[in-house]
Design an enzyme around this catalytic site. Structure first.
Site, mmCIF file in Angstrom:
data_model
loop_
_atom_site.group_PDB
_atom_site.id
_atom_site.type_symbol
_atom_site.label_atom_id
_atom_site.label_comp_id
_atom_site.label_asym_id
_atom_site.label_seq_id
_atom_site.Cartn_x
_atom_site.Cartn_y
_atom_site.Cartn_z
ATOM 1 N N HIS A 1 0.934 -1.107 -0.015
ATOM 2 C CA HIS A 1 0.046 -0.022 0.090
ATOM 3 C C HIS A 1 1.034 1.211 0.079
ATOM 4 O O HIS A 1 1.953 1.083 0.613
ATOM 5 C CB HIS A 1 -1.120 -0.086 1.378
ATOM 6 C CG HIS A 1 -1.848 1.076 1.481
ATOM 7 N ND1 HIS A 1 -1.725 2.215 1.420
ATOM 8 C CD2 HIS A 1 -3.433 0.915 1.183
ATOM 9 C CE1 HIS A 1 -2.945 2.737 1.725
ATOM 10 N NE2 HIS A 1 -3.721 2.171 1.628
ATOM 11 N N ASP B 1 2.751 -4.802 7.890
ATOM 12 C CA ASP B 1 1.656 -4.122 7.882
ATOM 13 C C ASP B 1 0.318 -5.147 7.887
ATOM 14 O O ASP B 1 0.028 -5.728 7.186
ATOM 15 C CB ASP B 1 1.361 -3.232 6.692
ATOM 16 C CG ASP B 1 0.121 -2.503 6.077
ATOM 17 O OD1 ASP B 1 -0.916 -2.875 6.800
ATOM 18 O OD2 ASP B 1 0.294 -1.869 5.007
ATOM 19 N N GLN C 1 -4.967 -5.380 6.803
ATOM 20 C CA GLN C 1 -5.877 -6.260 6.243
ATOM 21 C C GLN C 1 -5.906 -7.627 6.945
ATOM 22 O O GLN C 1 -6.629 -8.473 6.340
ATOM 23 C CB GLN C 1 -5.490 -6.408 4.704
ATOM 24 C CG GLN C 1 -5.977 -5.282 3.943
ATOM 25 C CD GLN C 1 -7.345 -4.392 3.778
ATOM 26 O OE1 GLN C 1 -8.160 -5.169 4.132
ATOM 27 N NE2 GLN C 1 -7.336 -3.410 3.700
ATOM 28 N N LYS D 1 -10.689 -0.987 10.153
ATOM 29 C CA LYS D 1 -10.859 -2.195 9.292
ATOM 30 C C LYS D 1 -10.916 -3.458 10.237
ATOM 31 O O LYS D 1 -11.032 -4.738 9.850
ATOM 32 C CB LYS D 1 -9.266 -2.430 8.716
ATOM 33 C CG LYS D 1 -9.121 -1.233 7.570
ATOM 34 C CD LYS D 1 -8.058 -1.395 6.824
ATOM 35 C CE LYS D 1 -7.582 -0.240 5.930
ATOM 36 N NZ LYS D 1 -8.297 0.305 4.685
ATOM 37 N N CYS E 1 -4.458 2.453 -3.764
ATOM 38 C CA CYS E 1 -3.368 2.784 -3.116
ATOM 39 C C CYS E 1 -2.212 2.113 -3.162
ATOM 40 O O CYS E 1 -1.458 1.682 -2.563
ATOM 41 C CB CYS E 1 -3.362 3.058 -1.783
ATOM 42 S SG CYS E 1 -4.607 4.567 -1.462
HETATM 43 C C1 PLP Z 1 -2.572 -3.089 3.424
HETATM 44 C C2 PLP Z 1 -2.878 -1.657 3.984
HETATM 45 N N1 PLP Z 1 -1.889 -0.766 4.538
HETATM 46 C C3 PLP Z 1 -2.353 0.372 4.748
HETATM 47 C C4 PLP Z 1 -3.174 1.000 4.909
HETATM 48 C C5 PLP Z 1 -3.699 2.332 5.230
HETATM 49 O O1 PLP Z 1 -4.511 2.188 6.432
HETATM 50 P P1 PLP Z 1 -5.102 3.722 7.146
HETATM 51 O O2 PLP Z 1 -5.743 4.450 5.882
HETATM 52 O O3 PLP Z 1 -6.083 3.160 8.169
HETATM 53 O O4 PLP Z 1 -4.052 4.563 8.230
HETATM 54 C C6 PLP Z 1 -4.518 0.252 4.322
HETATM 55 C C7 PLP Z 1 -5.670 0.860 4.107
HETATM 56 O O5 PLP Z 1 -6.388 1.014 3.073
HETATM 57 C C8 PLP Z 1 -4.134 -0.905 3.713
HETATM 58 O O6 PLP Z 1 -5.169 -1.823 3.219
#
Ligand code: PLP
Lengths: 147, 406
Positions: B123, B200, B203, B226, B364
């Site tokens: 991401h 990370d 998910q 999430k 993203c």
């Molecule tokens: C794999 C992953 N990393 C990071 C993020 C970023 O999360 P947040 O927008 O809650 O900070 C997301 C969410 O879109 C994600 O799916």
């Protein structure tokens, strides 16, 4: 007509499937790209102009039906126009798209662009409907005669 | 007892929404999950019964709020099987968590010529903070490639790992492909090479239990929203000794031990990393979401989601011109796809008219989509409250789109 069918009118679907003036333009004098960071869509517009009069225009796009159709219709409308006239037409289009009540069928100059009327109910898609225009209008006067 | 999805759905008030006249079919859980009633109530009762600032008052409410906030930290620590609650830092979400580590770990450990290893399927939240760090330190960002099926190229990973690698930061579960990465192996190999590991987990935590001590990762980050909790709250797990060796992230109130104009000293972790008033209600509501999940049988949830994944994969694959991106052997209930002749945005717009919510775009993960030569996919991401009937509706609606755009 439902909002959805108004958005995806036949004219739009046809331009999407069989766009006019698609591909790089041989001997273009200008070229510009626009990008929608929200969705990653890209459109490239190529044009030829002589003494500030547009004599040829094509495009390539990675994008949704709305952005492709809008680009395709645009390329069909602009030959023979000066950069001032192009800007005027674009501001007419913007006025039409941003005013939910506009009855722009009336404006002959807009031609097939009135088929974009459905976008007025989908504000998030206005960017799609104007992507190619932005590429062209922001660059056509300064880039004529070179890249 | 068999899994009763109907009674689960009753716990989520928003699932009763009508979109126009159509019942909402919510298949955008990777973007954010919906919240069970008790999480929403936890927010409300915090503000009606507990609200006060924490760590700085002696009155009744201040003590109540502080206790509830610190209890939430213990709940998160147990949820991740952390060693102690002092290993849990509350942040706004995954993005802030990664930025915190990039800043504090970067300041302490990263120098010019060091290497940071990420992967193609990250991401943007796990790309850009490292690019910023590399820009400011002269470190080098290296990228583990992915296969056509959407799995990490583990041979390439072995090659890329070296004594120059200081940190490996990879996604536990890909938000665009659904792939569950072999993170335990990644941790073992990275540690053997002398590198630390950040996972990370944005998910992952909503789909299965995570045990940070079993994984032995140095850092783990996730977002509450999430995980069926509120937005604006998330957590960083870090091994205590590691956290204790790091400088602060932001400066301000609540993170100091003593301030003078000559010299300021900082609190021990986690306080050192929590400057300012945090999202107290959010932390408490996230703990409530964890309680809710803990009371369900997670093996039931996993097998229901697995059934949904198989069913959706089968029925989507039958559609002409539909291509699924992400066919890893290990994946969560998420399907990224393209359909010949129709752009994902148009798909999402038409589905919306049928009440079906999916995401269209690059999610993203632009470098990942570039890897596959595309700029967007449609993504249906399923949670345990989704049903086979909802997948049938998705498929019916996709068939209509094929006719409309034919
Ligand atoms: C794999 C992953 N990393 C990071 C993020 C970023 O999360 P947040 O927008 O809650 O900070 C997301 C969410 O879109 C994600 O799916």
């Amino acid at each position: 007509m439902s909002d959805l069918l108004q958005l995806y009118q036949d004219i739009i679907l046809n331009h999407n499937k069989r766009p006019l003036n698609y591909g790089e333009l041989d001997g273009h004098t200008g070229k510009a790209q626009a990008h929608n960071p929200l969705c990653g869509d890209n459109v490239t517009v190529y044009w030829k102009s002589v003494d500030d009069i547009l004599t040829g225009i094509t495009f390539e796009a990675q994008g949704c039906a709305i952005s492709r159709a809008s680009a395709s219709i645009m390329t069909g409308l602009l030959n023979g126009k000066s950069s001032e006239e192009i800007k005027d037409l674009f501001s007419k289009l913007l006025g039409f798209l941003l005013d939910p009540d506009s009855e722009a069928t009336m404006d002959e100059q807009l031609g097939d662009l009135v088929a974009l009327s459905g976008v007025r109910k989908y504000p998030a898609r206005i960017k799609c409907a104007t992507l190619a225009w932005h590429a062209l209008v922001d660059n056509v006067s300064k880039a004529s005669g070179g890249e | 007892m068999s899994f009763d999805v109907a009674s689960i759905r009753k716990e989520f008030p928003i699932l009763k929404t009508l979109v126009g006249k159509k019942p909402l079919v919510y298949l955008d859980n990777a973007a954010t999950t919906q919240k069970p009633r008790r999480v929403i109530q936890a927010l409300e009762s915090y503000y009606t019964e507990t609200n006060a600032n924490i760590h700085r008052g002696v009155h009744y409410l201040a003590e109540r709020a502080t206790e509830a906030y610190e209890e939430a930290r213990r709940v998160v620590a147990r949820f991740l099987n952390a060693g102690t609650e002092d290993e849990v830092i509350f942040v706004r979400g995954t993005t802030e968590g990664i930025n915190l580590i990039a800043h504090s770990f970067g300041k302490r450990f990263i120098e010019s010529g060091d290497e940071i290893l990420i992967s193609t399927m990250e991401h943007h939240a796990n790309i850009v903070p490292w690019q910023l760090l590399c820009e400011s330190t002269g470190a080098i960002l290296k990228v583990i490639p992915v296969s056509d099926a959407g799995e990490l190229d583990m041979e390439a990973f072995d090659q890329l790992l070296s004594e120059r690698t200081k940190l490996v930061s990879v996604v536990h579960v890909s938000n665009s492909l659904g792939t569950i990465n072999p993170v335990k192996t990644i941790v073992e190999k990275s540690h053997a090479a002398g590198a630390k590991v950040l996972l990370d987990g944005a998910q992952a935590v909503g789909h299965f239990l995570v045990d940070v001590r079993d994984l032995d990762c140095d850092f783990y980050v996730f977002s509450g929203h999430k995980l069926f909790g509120a937005t604006g709250i998330g957590a960083v797990y870090g091994k205590y000794d590691m956290l204790d060796s790091l400088p602060p992230y932001q400066g301000g109130g609540d993170m100091i031990s003593q301030v003078t104009f000559e010299k300021t000293t900082y609190k021990a972790p986690p306080g050192r990393f929590e400057a300012g008033t945090p999202h107290i209600a959010g932390a408490i509501a996230m703990a409530e979401a964890i309680h809710y999940l803990n009371e369900l049988d997670r093996t039931d949830l996993i097998s229901h989601e697995h059934d949904l994944l198989e069913y959706a994969t089968g029925s989507l694959s039958e559609l002409d011109g539909l291509k699924i991106y992400g066919t890893a052997a290990e994946k969560v209930s998420l399907l990224s796809f393209t359909m010949e002749g129709t752009h994902p945005h148009d798909i999402a717009t038409v589905l919306d008219a049928d009440g079906i919510a999916i995401r269209a775009g690059h999610h993203c993960t632009q470098p990942l989509l570039q890897r596959y030569g595309i700029s967007a996919t449609g993504r249906a991401s399923l949670a345990f409250y989704n049903t086979r009937e909802e997948i049938d509706k998705l498929v019916e609606s996709l068939k209509k789109i094929q006719v409309l755009f034919a």
